[in-house]
Design an enzyme around this catalytic site. Structure first.
Site, PDB file in Angstrom:
ATOM      1  N   LYS A   1      13.059   2.912  -9.275  1.00 58.32           N
ATOM      2  CA  LYS A   1      12.830   3.614 -10.550  1.00 58.32           C
ATOM      3  C   LYS A   1      12.727   2.642 -11.720  1.00 58.32           C
ATOM      4  O   LYS A   1      11.928   2.828 -12.637  1.00 58.32           O
ATOM      5  CB  LYS A   1      13.940   4.636 -10.796  1.00 58.32           C
ATOM      6  CG  LYS A   1      13.854   5.844  -9.865  1.00 58.32           C
ATOM      7  CD  LYS A   1      14.870   6.895 -10.202  1.00 58.32           C
ATOM      8  CE  LYS A   1      14.693   8.100  -9.285  1.00 58.32           C
ATOM      9  NZ  LYS A   1      15.584   9.201  -9.598  1.00 58.32           N
TER      10      LYS A   1
ATOM     11  N   GLY B   1      30.362  10.704 -13.240  1.00 62.48           N
ATOM     12  CA  GLY B   1      29.434   9.737 -12.658  1.00 62.48           C
ATOM     13  C   GLY B   1      28.666   9.028 -13.755  1.00 62.48           C
ATOM     14  O   GLY B   1      28.494   9.581 -14.865  1.00 62.48           O
ATOM     15  N   ALA B   2      28.251   7.802 -13.460  1.00 59.07           N
ATOM     16  CA  ALA B   2      27.535   7.033 -14.477  1.00 59.07           C
ATOM     17  C   ALA B   2      26.408   6.210 -13.856  1.00 59.07           C
ATOM     18  O   ALA B   2      26.032   5.164 -14.363  1.00 59.07           O
ATOM     19  CB  ALA B   2      28.522   6.117 -15.209  1.00 59.07           C
ATOM     20  N   GLY B   3      25.861   6.705 -12.732  1.00 63.25           N
ATOM     21  CA  GLY B   3      24.759   6.008 -12.067  1.00 63.25           C
ATOM     22  C   GLY B   3      23.413   6.472 -12.607  1.00 63.25           C
ATOM     23  O   GLY B   3      23.306   6.966 -13.739  1.00 63.25           O
TER      24      GLY B   3
ATOM     25  N   ARG C   1      34.449   6.563 -12.111  1.00 63.24           N
ATOM     26  CA  ARG C   1      35.432   5.737 -11.403  1.00 63.24           C
ATOM     27  C   ARG C   1      35.477   4.339 -12.032  1.00 63.24           C
ATOM     28  O   ARG C   1      36.537   3.828 -12.361  1.00 63.24           O
ATOM     29  CB  ARG C   1      35.016   5.655  -9.929  1.00 63.24           C
ATOM     30  CG  ARG C   1      35.916   4.842  -9.069  1.00 63.24           C
ATOM     31  CD  ARG C   1      35.452   4.899  -7.627  1.00 63.24           C
ATOM     32  NE  ARG C   1      34.106   4.331  -7.455  1.00 63.24           N
ATOM     33  CZ  ARG C   1      33.490   4.239  -6.280  1.00 63.24           C
ATOM     34  NH1 ARG C   1      34.074   4.694  -5.184  1.00 63.24           N
ATOM     35  NH2 ARG C   1      32.294   3.709  -6.194  1.00 63.24           N
TER      36      ARG C   1
ATOM     37  N   ARG D   1      31.298   1.120 -16.569  1.00 65.44           N
ATOM     38  CA  ARG D   1      29.949   1.687 -16.410  1.00 65.44           C
ATOM     39  C   ARG D   1      29.809   2.939 -17.285  1.00 65.44           C
ATOM     40  O   ARG D   1      28.756   3.159 -17.906  1.00 65.44           O
ATOM     41  CB  ARG D   1      29.747   2.041 -14.938  1.00 65.44           C
ATOM     42  CG  ARG D   1      28.334   1.890 -14.474  1.00 65.44           C
ATOM     43  CD  ARG D   1      28.273   2.052 -12.969  1.00 65.44           C
ATOM     44  NE  ARG D   1      26.898   2.196 -12.534  1.00 65.44           N
ATOM     45  CZ  ARG D   1      26.529   2.633 -11.343  1.00 65.44           C
ATOM     46  NH1 ARG D   1      27.456   2.971 -10.454  1.00 65.44           N
ATOM     47  NH2 ARG D   1      25.264   2.728 -11.021  1.00 65.44           N
TER      48      ARG D   1
ATOM     49  N   ASP E   1      13.255  13.833 -13.803  1.00 60.79           N
ATOM     50  CA  ASP E   1      14.636  14.149 -13.386  1.00 60.79           C
ATOM     51  C   ASP E   1      15.391  14.881 -14.492  1.00 60.79           C
ATOM     52  O   ASP E   1      16.077  15.872 -14.254  1.00 60.79           O
ATOM     53  CB  ASP E   1      15.407  12.863 -13.047  1.00 60.79           C
ATOM     54  CG  ASP E   1      15.048  12.323 -11.670  1.00 60.79           C
ATOM     55  OD1 ASP E   1      14.611  13.124 -10.821  1.00 60.79           O
ATOM     56  OD2 ASP E   1      15.208  11.103 -11.461  1.00 60.79           O
TER      57      ASP E   1
ATOM     58  N   ASN F   1      10.404   8.235 -12.543  1.00 64.24           N
ATOM     59  CA  ASN F   1      10.334   8.736 -11.163  1.00 64.24           C
ATOM     60  C   ASN F   1       8.951   9.271 -10.819  1.00 64.24           C
ATOM     61  O   ASN F   1       8.748   9.780  -9.727  1.00 64.24           O
ATOM     62  CB  ASN F   1      11.404   9.806 -10.910  1.00 64.24           C
ATOM     63  CG  ASN F   1      11.038  11.144 -11.533  1.00 64.24           C
ATOM     64  OD1 ASN F   1      10.267  11.187 -12.487  1.00 64.24           O
ATOM     65  ND2 ASN F   1      11.574  12.223 -11.000  1.00 64.24           N
TER      66      ASN F   1
HETATM   67  P1  NAP Z   1      24.159   5.801  -8.113  1.00 65.91           P
HETATM   68  O1  NAP Z   1      23.334   5.252  -9.205  1.00 65.91           O
HETATM   69  O2  NAP Z   1      24.490   4.945  -6.938  1.00 65.91           O
HETATM   70  O3  NAP Z   1      25.555   6.304  -8.762  1.00 65.91           O
HETATM   71  C1  NAP Z   1      26.576   6.807  -7.930  1.00 65.91           C
HETATM   72  C2  NAP Z   1      27.684   7.370  -8.801  1.00 65.91           C
HETATM   73  O4  NAP Z   1      28.643   7.953  -7.913  1.00 65.91           O
HETATM   74  C3  NAP Z   1      28.430   6.314  -9.614  1.00 65.91           C
HETATM   75  O5  NAP Z   1      28.866   6.876 -10.813  1.00 65.91           O
HETATM   76  C4  NAP Z   1      29.615   6.002  -8.683  1.00 65.91           C
HETATM   77  O6  NAP Z   1      30.737   5.514  -9.370  1.00 65.91           O
HETATM   78  C5  NAP Z   1      29.919   7.366  -8.145  1.00 65.91           C
HETATM   79  N1  NAP Z   1      30.668   7.333  -6.895  1.00 65.91           N
HETATM   80  C6  NAP Z   1      30.198   6.967  -5.690  1.00 65.91           C
HETATM   81  N2  NAP Z   1      31.184   7.088  -4.764  1.00 65.91           N
HETATM   82  C7  NAP Z   1      32.275   7.541  -5.421  1.00 65.91           C
HETATM   83  C8  NAP Z   1      33.592   7.883  -5.009  1.00 65.91           C
HETATM   84  N3  NAP Z   1      33.968   7.768  -3.728  1.00 65.91           N
HETATM   85  N4  NAP Z   1      34.451   8.340  -5.936  1.00 65.91           N
HETATM   86  C9  NAP Z   1      34.068   8.470  -7.214  1.00 65.91           C
HETATM   87  N5  NAP Z   1      32.846   8.165  -7.673  1.00 65.91           N
HETATM   88  C10 NAP Z   1      31.949   7.709  -6.778  1.00 65.91           C
HETATM   89  O7  NAP Z   1      23.516   7.114  -7.503  1.00 65.91           O
HETATM   90  P2  NAP Z   1      22.556   8.167  -8.252  1.00 65.91           P
HETATM   91  O8  NAP Z   1      21.141   7.767  -8.090  1.00 65.91           O
HETATM   92  O9  NAP Z   1      23.057   8.389  -9.617  1.00 65.91           O
HETATM   93  O10 NAP Z   1      22.756   9.464  -7.347  1.00 65.91           O
HETATM   94  C11 NAP Z   1      24.000  10.178  -7.371  1.00 65.91           C
HETATM   95  C12 NAP Z   1      23.860  11.467  -6.595  1.00 65.91           C
HETATM   96  O11 NAP Z   1      22.934  12.325  -7.241  1.00 65.91           O
HETATM   97  C13 NAP Z   1      23.234  11.285  -5.193  1.00 65.91           C
HETATM   98  O12 NAP Z   1      24.240  11.009  -4.273  1.00 65.91           O
HETATM   99  C14 NAP Z   1      22.538  12.607  -4.933  1.00 65.91           C
HETATM  100  O13 NAP Z   1      23.384  13.454  -4.175  1.00 65.91           O
HETATM  101  C15 NAP Z   1      22.343  13.189  -6.293  1.00 65.91           C
HETATM  102  N6  NAP Z   1      20.903  13.304  -6.607  1.00 65.91           N
HETATM  103  C16 NAP Z   1      20.418  14.552  -6.857  1.00 65.91           C
HETATM  104  C17 NAP Z   1      19.086  14.710  -7.165  1.00 65.91           C
HETATM  105  C18 NAP Z   1      18.566  16.092  -7.410  1.00 65.91           C
HETATM  106  O14 NAP Z   1      17.367  16.220  -7.701  1.00 65.91           O
HETATM  107  N7  NAP Z   1      19.378  17.101  -7.285  1.00 65.91           N
HETATM  108  C19 NAP Z   1      18.227  13.616  -7.252  1.00 65.91           C
HETATM  109  C20 NAP Z   1      18.757  12.346  -6.989  1.00 65.91           C
HETATM  110  C21 NAP Z   1      20.098  12.215  -6.672  1.00 65.91           C
HETATM  111  P3  NAP Z   1      30.897   3.927  -9.695  1.00 65.91           P
HETATM  112  O15 NAP Z   1      30.073   3.671 -10.911  1.00 65.91           O
HETATM  113  O16 NAP Z   1      32.345   3.776  -9.894  1.00 65.91           O
HETATM  114  O17 NAP Z   1      30.391   3.226  -8.466  1.00 65.91           O
END
Ligand code: NAP
Length: 524
Positions: free
Chosen positions: A308, A382-384, A406, A410, A354, A333
């Site tokens: 992305k 969350g902050a990803g 967490r 971030r 998104d 995206n």
């Molecule tokens: P990402 O950038 O890798 O961010 C992951 C986030 O999850 C971070 O904030 C991370 O915290 C946190 N995390 C991971 N494991 C954890 C745990 N065990 N305990 C607490 N926090 C945890 O991923 P992303 O791209 O944002 O995607 C996140 C989720 O969004 C995906 O898993 C997916 O299910 C969902 N998603 C949905 C759509 C939709 O259209 N509905 C599209 C894409 C993704 P840290 O910063 O501490 O690591």
């Protein structure tokens, strides 16, 4: 016509017969008998198999008889003399095609025996084949010319392993630049698109397996995937191409939903999974390759992890346009190649669907207008990447957002970019919001018994939106529902962002119900 050929590789005659039956029932248009799979190979056994295959056919289906040399991917080691005997007996038995290795055809004795057998019938045709199981051919065009020079009436078959999707362009270029009957594609996961695009580029055939267990080469699709998911029968030279750029890409639901919607609208468009490895260099080279080849007819891409940011950087660096909020989010995206006319000066424009997909899911789920988001108290966990898109959208709509993560640093960075508050997950007990959004991967398959927010912090006055869509009903949503809170699932966001992409790709609205149904089917 590009035939779908199903290779039958079986160690015993009984198994071969069962597979031939299945292949015919599945709609195989050519059957390839890989006789090198038999350890007890003999001319009599091959004659018996050909005769049996003929009588098993309700409609005539051409046969290819192959007895592959082990150095070119053959399974059992058979003496060269026996392998040529098999080819000659197949010609005498009326097999429509026999496949022999170009390298071995260069031996005068082999060539003479095969030529004599072919001269005694007008029924059989030679496929002259070359394989590279390691990588690309050093010079595929020269090899093609040399093969045709050795046997002008033969169908050249050039198959090599793609170690990266960018390796496919040699095969696609050769198909584009030639027009006689020829078989050209790439093996390996990275070569998948070349197998599908054989139809668009007019190759003689592509191979498909009966099922996941009976494939004879890496990257081979099943006949059902080829005909169902990729609508092989509908593809022609005019078919417009789209795809999802990702690494990995195998789990992506996007090909299923976009192809279903293209079919629903009767559109001559095809959506491909595009496995683009090697990060930014791999991504840049892929887009460069696509832009160079207007004849491929690629017009748009979905972009997901890990590209992305790479997509945004690429579009900026090449002078394309980026939607304002996508620029602020720092990720895109969706890419569109423009203009569509005859101009060779093509540019890419970039979007982020998104955040709009998430905002539309929230407003529908909470029965709000977009303006109703202004002043709304929202807790984002969350902050990803997903959190970033949603926080940007919410901040833009005037919501009051607090980010919990967490890794607090971030959360702090993200909050700083969009003027929000932030805290660690330990502050969740004091949660004070009208909407809670899970943007972490917690609760996602296979860890379906996990939740990012304990049930005791939920109540009926806090709507809960979980972006996780696999499963659709996460533990967080189940517990929120128990507290009689409004719930919004991740599929709504996923479908909304795909609907927005479909609109960008085609200028028309997609079929929301169909998309949701396909997502649920795929997840099952
Ligand atoms: P990402 O950038 O890798 O961010 C992951 C986030 O999850 C971070 O904030 C991370 O915290 C946190 N995390 C991971 N494991 C954890 C745990 N065990 N305990 C607490 N926090 C945890 O991923 P992303 O791209 O944002 O995607 C996140 C989720 O969004 C995906 O898993 C997916 O299910 C969902 N998603 C949905 C759509 C939709 O259209 N509905 C599209 C894409 C993704 P840290 O910063 O501490 O690591």
């Amino acid at each position: 016509m590009t035939y779908i050929a199903v290779p039958i590789g079986a160690a015993s005659l009984d198994l071969a017969k069962r597979r031939i039956k299945k292949a015919l029932a599945a709609g195989a248009e050519i059957i390839e008998l890989r006789t090198d799979y038999f350890s007890d190979l003999s001319v009599a056994l091959v004659e018996q198999l050909i005769a049996w295959a003929r009588q098993a056919m309700v409609r005539p289906v051409p046969l290819i008889v192959t007895c592959r040399d082990q150095r070119q991917g053959g399974v059992e080691s058979h003496p060269e003399r026996l392998r040529v005997d098999v080819i000659c007996c197949a010609i005498r038995a009326g097999a429509e095609f026999v496949d022999f290795e170009y390298d071995n055809f260069l031996s005068t004795e082999n060539q003479e025996r095969i030529r004599v057998a072919l001269s005694q019938t007008s029924k059989s045709r030679l496929i002259l084949s070359a394989h590279d199981f390691e990588s690309r051919f050093a010079d595929i065009k020269k090899l093609y010319r040399d093969m045709l020079a050795a046997a002008p009436a033969a169908i050249p078959k050039l198959v090599y392993t793609a170690n990266h999707i960018n390796d496919c362009f040699d095969a696609l270029d050769l198909l584009h630049q030639t027009s006689s009957e020829r078989i050209v594609f790439c093996m390996g996961q990275a070569g998948l698109i070349s197998r599908i695009l054989t139809k668009k580029l007019g190759a003689f055939l592509t191979f498909a397996s009966i099922d996941d267990q009976s494939g004879t080469a890496s990257g081979q699709l099943t006949i059902e995937q080829l005909k169902g998911l990729y609508r092989f029968d509908e593809i022609d030279s005019e078919t417009e191409l789209y795809g999802v750029v990702a690494d990995p890409v195998g789990h992506s639901l996007s090909p299923a939903i976009h192809n279903a919607c293209f079919a629903d609208k009767g559109m001559n468009r095809l959506y491909l999974p595009l496995l683009v490895e090697d990060g930014k260099p791999g991504f840049d080279t892929f887009l460069h390759n696509v832009l160079l080849r207007k004849w491929l007819n690629f017009w748009g891409f979905s972009v997901t992890i890990p590209h992305k940011r790479n997509a945004l950087d690429h579009v900026r660096a090449t002078g394309g346009s980026v939607e304002a909020l996508a620029e602020k989010i720092g990720a895109v995206n969706t890419l569109l190649i423009e203009p569509r006319g005859t101009s060779d000066d093509r540019r890419i424009s970039a979007y982020n669907t998104d955040y709009a997909g998430a905002l539309d899911a929230i407003t529908a789920g909470m029965s709000l207008a977009r303006s109703g988001l202004s002043g709304l108290q929202v807790a984002v966990v969350g902050a990803g990447g997903v959190a970033r898109a949603i926080v940007a959208g919410l901040a833009d709509a005037g919501a009051n957002v607090k980010i919990y993560n967490r890794t607090v640093k971030r959360a702090e960075r993200l909050a700083g970019d969009f003027g929000c508050e932030f805290a660690g997950l330990d502050a969740l007990p004091g949660l004070d919001a009208k909407l809670l959004i899970n943007c972490t991967s917690v609760g996602m398959h296979p860890n379906v018994d996990a939740t990012p927010v304990p049930a005791e912090y939920l109540n009926k006055n806090v709507a809960v939106f979980d972006t996780v869509y696999n499963p659709a009903k996460t533990l967080l949503l189940k517990q929120a529902k128990k507290k009689r809170a409004k719930t919004i699932d991740g599929i709504s966001m996923f479908v909304n962002q795909a609907m927005a992409q479909f609109k960008l790709f085609t200028g028309e609205g997609g079929n929301r119900e169909l998309m949701r149904r396909v997502v649920l089917e795929q997840l099952r």
